[in-house]
Design a protein around this motif. Structure first.
Motif, short mmCIF file in Angstrom:
data_model
loop_
_atom_site.label_atom_id
_atom_site.label_comp_id
_atom_site.label_asym_id
_atom_site.label_seq_id
_atom_site.Cartn_x
_atom_site.Cartn_y
_atom_site.Cartn_z
N UNK A 67 0.82 -1.22 0.00
CA UNK A 67 0.00 0.00 0.00
C UNK A 67 0.85 1.27 0.00
N UNK A 68 2.11 1.16 0.38
CA UNK A 68 2.98 2.34 0.40
C UNK A 68 3.63 2.62 -0.95
N UNK A 69 3.45 1.73 -1.92
CA UNK A 69 4.13 1.89 -3.22
C UNK A 69 3.69 3.17 -3.94
N UNK A 70 2.39 3.48 -4.06
CA UNK A 70 2.01 4.72 -4.77
C UNK A 70 2.60 5.97 -4.13
N UNK A 245 9.74 -3.43 10.29
CA UNK A 245 10.09 -3.12 8.90
C UNK A 245 9.75 -1.67 8.56
N UNK A 246 8.56 -1.22 8.95
CA UNK A 246 8.16 0.16 8.67
C UNK A 246 9.07 1.14 9.40
N UNK A 247 9.34 0.86 10.69
CA UNK A 247 10.22 1.75 11.44
C UNK A 247 11.63 1.75 10.85
N UNK A 248 12.12 0.59 10.47
CA UNK A 248 13.45 0.52 9.86
C UNK A 248 13.52 1.24 8.54
N UNK A 249 12.42 1.19 7.76
CA UNK A 249 12.39 1.89 6.47
C UNK A 249 12.51 3.40 6.67
#
Length: 266
Positions: A67-70, A245-249
């Motif tokens: 969902x974060x791709x766009x 994963x989100x926090x690391x990104x």
């Protein structure tokens, strides 16, 4: 729990060192298209993953990540458009310097330079002519440009041009030359640093996505793993992994991002 404790400890160290709470400002436009695209990408990826693996929780996690791709694509396009626009400024200032040396006024020099360079900045040619023609002055045109472009490089250029327009005299050409060299050197330096950080960003992305690829491979080849991840304990493990994963990104993007120049008008 250890991961959560590590994140809380990192936040505490940030506050002690910087003296303020950590903040994050998204670099993408939160529009209907971005939201709708994110929902569509997430739902499509989740359905495709579920059809492939037959496991609910891994499919849901992959859907959240997709969902974060766009938003990521829009942020990349905005960054590229901003860089392309900023790279026009050295040529604009060079043309302005030549025009001033030929005897044109600073407003006429600016409008002619914007027309000759073209690109996104060319639309401000008419703004300058309109403001000067109707008596609002060159400073009003510069203010309009600063508000619409809204970036630190434009802030610096507008402030310098406003001072040069008020001061006038034979040193305007020298001011334009110094400004052109300063902007060009700054853009070259930031472009070189950006290129050097690209490899770091790709490495971080691969490192963050590798566990999810292994998870999909494990679930696809082992029915026992599929059932385990659909249990309460498995859902908790996937949720913790998703948060990590989100926090690391965001932390990786933050560490691989150049600091922004100070805004002169904020």
């Amino acid at each position: 729990m250890r991961g959560v404790a590590a994140l809380l400890a990192s936040a505490a160290v940030w506050v002690l060192v910087t003296g303020h709470m950590p903040t994050w400002q998204p670099r993408w436009r939160l529009s209907f298209k971005v939201v709708a695209g994110g929902i569509a990408a997430g739902a499509g990826a989740a359905l495709a993953t579920y059809g492939l693996l037959g496991s609910v929780m891994p499919a849901a996690a992959i859907g959240v990540l997709a969902a974060s791709i766009p938003a990521t694509v829009v942020a990349g396009k905005d960054r590229s458009a901003l860089q392309a626009r900023l790279e026009l400024w050295p040529d604009v200032l060079a043309y302005m310097r030549a025009n001033v040396g030929a005897g044109l006024t600073l407003p006429d020099s600016a409008s002619d330079a914007l027309k000759r360079v073209g690109g996104e900045l060319s639309r401000f040619e008419d703004e300058i002519r309109r403001h000067v023609m109707f008596g609002e002055g060159f400073s009003a045109a510069l203010l309009t440009m600063r508000e619409e472009l809204d970036d630190p490089v434009t802030d610096r250029i507008v402030a310098t041009l406003a001072v040069a327009e008020r001061s006038g005299g034979h040193r305007v050409g020298d001011v334009l030359k110094s400004l052109q060299q300063s902007v060009a050197d700054d853009l070259r330096l930031r472009s070189a640093h950006e290129a050097a950080l690209t490899e770091q960003r790709w490495t971080a992305g691969v490192a963050l996505m590798a566990p999810w690829a292994l998870l999909m491979l494990s679930v696809a080849t082992n029915p026992t793993a599929s059932a385990a991840y659909d249990s309460l304990e498995g859902a908790l493990v996937i949720s913790i992994g998703l948060v990590a994963t989100v926090a690391g990104w965001f932390l990786a993007r933050r560490s691989a991002r150049l600091s922004e120049p100070p805004r002169l008008f904020r």
